[in-house]
Design an enzyme around this catalytic site. Structure first.
Site, short mmCIF file in Angstrom:
data_model
loop_
_atom_site.label_atom_id
_atom_site.label_comp_id
_atom_site.label_asym_id
_atom_site.label_seq_id
_atom_site.Cartn_x
_atom_site.Cartn_y
_atom_site.Cartn_z
N GLN A 1 -15.19 91.10 51.49
CA GLN A 1 -14.86 89.93 50.66
C GLN A 1 -14.12 88.83 51.43
OE1 GLN A 1 -15.23 89.10 46.84
NE2 GLN A 1 -15.10 87.39 48.26
N HIS B 1 -27.12 93.74 41.66
CA HIS B 1 -25.95 93.10 42.31
C HIS B 1 -24.80 93.01 41.31
CE1 HIS B 1 -24.29 89.90 45.23
NE2 HIS B 1 -23.36 90.10 44.31
N ASP C 1 -23.75 90.36 38.54
CA ASP C 1 -22.66 90.04 39.49
C ASP C 1 -21.30 90.53 38.98
OD1 ASP C 1 -21.72 89.14 41.92
OD2 ASP C 1 -21.86 87.01 41.45
N GLU D 1 -23.06 81.15 49.27
CA GLU D 1 -22.65 81.04 47.87
C GLU D 1 -21.68 79.86 47.75
OE1 GLU D 1 -20.50 84.35 46.14
OE2 GLU D 1 -20.88 83.67 44.09
N HIS E 1 -23.92 88.39 50.77
CA HIS E 1 -23.56 87.20 49.99
C HIS E 1 -23.78 86.02 50.93
CE1 HIS E 1 -21.64 89.98 47.23
NE2 HIS E 1 -21.25 88.99 46.44
N HIS F 1 -20.25 93.98 41.08
CA HIS F 1 -19.03 94.39 41.81
C HIS F 1 -18.26 95.36 40.91
CE1 HIS F 1 -19.20 91.10 44.94
NE2 HIS F 1 -20.08 90.66 44.05
N1 17E Z 1 -17.14 87.87 45.36
C1 17E Z 1 -17.86 86.83 45.85
O1 17E Z 1 -17.71 86.45 47.02
N2 17E Z 1 -18.76 86.23 45.05
C2 17E Z 1 -18.94 86.62 43.80
N3 17E Z 1 -19.84 86.00 43.04
C3 17E Z 1 -18.18 87.71 43.28
C4 17E Z 1 -17.28 88.32 44.10
C5 17E Z 1 -18.35 88.17 41.87
FE FE2 Z 2 -21.52 89.06 44.25
#
Ligand code: 17E
Ligand code: FE2
Length: 411
Positions: A151, A56, A308, A212, A209, A58
């Site tokens: 995103q 994982h 990440d 988070e 995701h 980006h």
């Molecule tokens: N975008 C997101 O939603 N969460 C993250 N941890 C990263 C990007 C790195």
């Molecule tokens: Fe991520």
């Protein structure tokens, strides 16, 4: 090629490994240490394992911290805002250059498999098109899976659904999502139904995701797990982050874990990223903001660690070294007990391979690809204690990377 004096995880004694072309041809027990001949590699009693995996990251956002502005609050949400500013400046060549630089950093630390999220909430899909080219152009270094990652949301972003579908048509391997960031709870739920339909229809894997946040009310994991269970897709589905689980109460978790086990989905935790981004709305006591890694593992669920970010709007550090993530994760998750240390490399190798559905493309077995590492230590415990490294990385039977350990001189 022959590698002598190799110690193998889960097997006693020493072994020699013979590679023929791009495959592992033989693994033979050795009674004692053997001298290696010219052209052979000597593991010197250290571990030989299949490559490290970065499940994982980006790669489209990497190496952009501070461009044009730094994330001053350290929250996920400011990270998304700062990335939105950088995203407006993204070009095809800029994406390719940064991604390739980062892949070199991963390769230097023995990583040969990577799953990268790529932001598809961009009407031009510039980054996705660039990463599809990078996936081809770096095949000699790394096996890459591309996640179509929305995103700014699937339901909350203009044409979000169509952009996800186009990304899959353009070659994304995995369908992503971000239900906790959708504008409403209902949109979070419908985004999961949409992305699971898309994956089922196209044969893509799934990596969302999911939750988070430190918000204990963020409960999209149960929706994702139930969708996976009903469709029989659990092994192909991954929940990344699930940091809200660190804030769920035990009563809810005891019910949730029953569903998670029935679903058979995979989990990825990004411990350095989450300890940095989460807990930001607390004073004290301050939450760690990680998912329940040890508890998932004890329950027989598949969980692995990932980086990440490397120097992006969400996280300012990083150098490609997944051992650093393992060490941090073991600390933060209370996993420095003897038994966890004996098998901790699972969290960045075999468990990650299962998450990525690598199957017979991964593992130290005769007939599998001749992709492997010689490490600097004889076992998992010593590898993490000594802050060890991959000293040699072999891919398709050829040496891809060699690291010379630091020399220390004392009077
Ligand atoms: N975008 C997101 O939603 N969460 C993250 N941890 C990263 C990007 C790195
Ligand atoms: Fe991520």
């Amino acid at each position: 090629m022959i590698i002598r004096n190799a110690r193998l995880r889960g097997r006693d004694g020493l072994h020699s490994i013979r590679l023929e072309g791009a495959l592992i041809a033989a693994i033979d027990a050795q009674p004692t240490l053997q001298a290696s001949a010219a052209g052979e590699l000597d593991a010197a009693g250290n571990l030989v394992i299949p490559p490290f995996i970065e499940p994982h990251i980006h790669l489209d956002a990497t190496l952009t911290a501070g461009e044009p502005a730094w994330n001053m609050s350290g929250t996920l949400f400011e990270g998304i805002e700062r990335w939105g500013e950088r995203k407006a400046m993204v070009t095809h060549e800029d994406t390719k250059t940064r991604a390739k630089k980062t892949i070199d950093m991963l390769v230097d630390h023995g990583i040969q498999h990577v799953r990268t999220h790529v932001d598809v909430t961009d009407p031009t899909l510039a980054a996705l098109k660039a990463m599809v080219e990078v996936r081809e152009e770096t095949r000699h270094l790394i096996d890459m899976q591309i996640v179509a990652f929305p995103q700014e949301g699937i339901e909350s972003f203009t044409n979000g659904r169509a952009l996800m579908e186009q990304a899959v048509e353009l070659g994304a391997d995995v369908v992503g999502g971000i239900p906790h960031f959708e504008n409403t709870r209902d949109q979070g739920v419908s985004s999961i139904k949409f992305l699971m339909d898309l994956a089922e229809r196209t044969g893509c894997l799934v990596d969302v995701h999911c939750d988070e946040t430190d918000d204990p009310q963020s409960r999209f994991l149960e929706v994702l797990a139930e969708e996976a269970r009903v469709r029989g897709m659990g092994a192909r589905v991954t929940a990344s982050h699930t940091t809200a689980m660190g804030s769920y109460d035990n009563a809810y978790c005891s019910k949730l874990f029953r569903l998670l086990k029935m679903s058979g989905i995979n989990f990825i935790s990004c411990p350095t990223e989450s300890i940095h981004l989460q807990g930001r709305f607390d004073t004290y006591p301050k939450r760690r903001g990680l998912t329940r890694v040890a508890e998932l593992d004890r329950a027989g669920l598949n969980v692995c660690f990932a980086q990440d970010s490397i120097v992006d709007p969400w996280y300012p550090l990083g150098n490609g070294n997944i051992m650093r993530i393992l060490e941090a994760g073991l600390h933060i998750c209370h996993m420095l007990g003897y038994e966890d240390l004996q098998r901790c490399l699972d969290l960045i190798t075999d468990n990650s391979a299962r998450t990525l559905n690598l199957g017979a493309r991964y593992g130290l077995e005769v007939g599998r690809p001749a992709n492997l590492l010689i490490l600097s230590a004889p076992d998992d415990y010593e590898m993490v204690r000594s802050q060890g490294h991959a000293l040699v990385s072999i891919r398709a039977g050829e040496v891809l990377m060699r690291r010379t350990p630091a020399q220390i001189e004392r009077a």
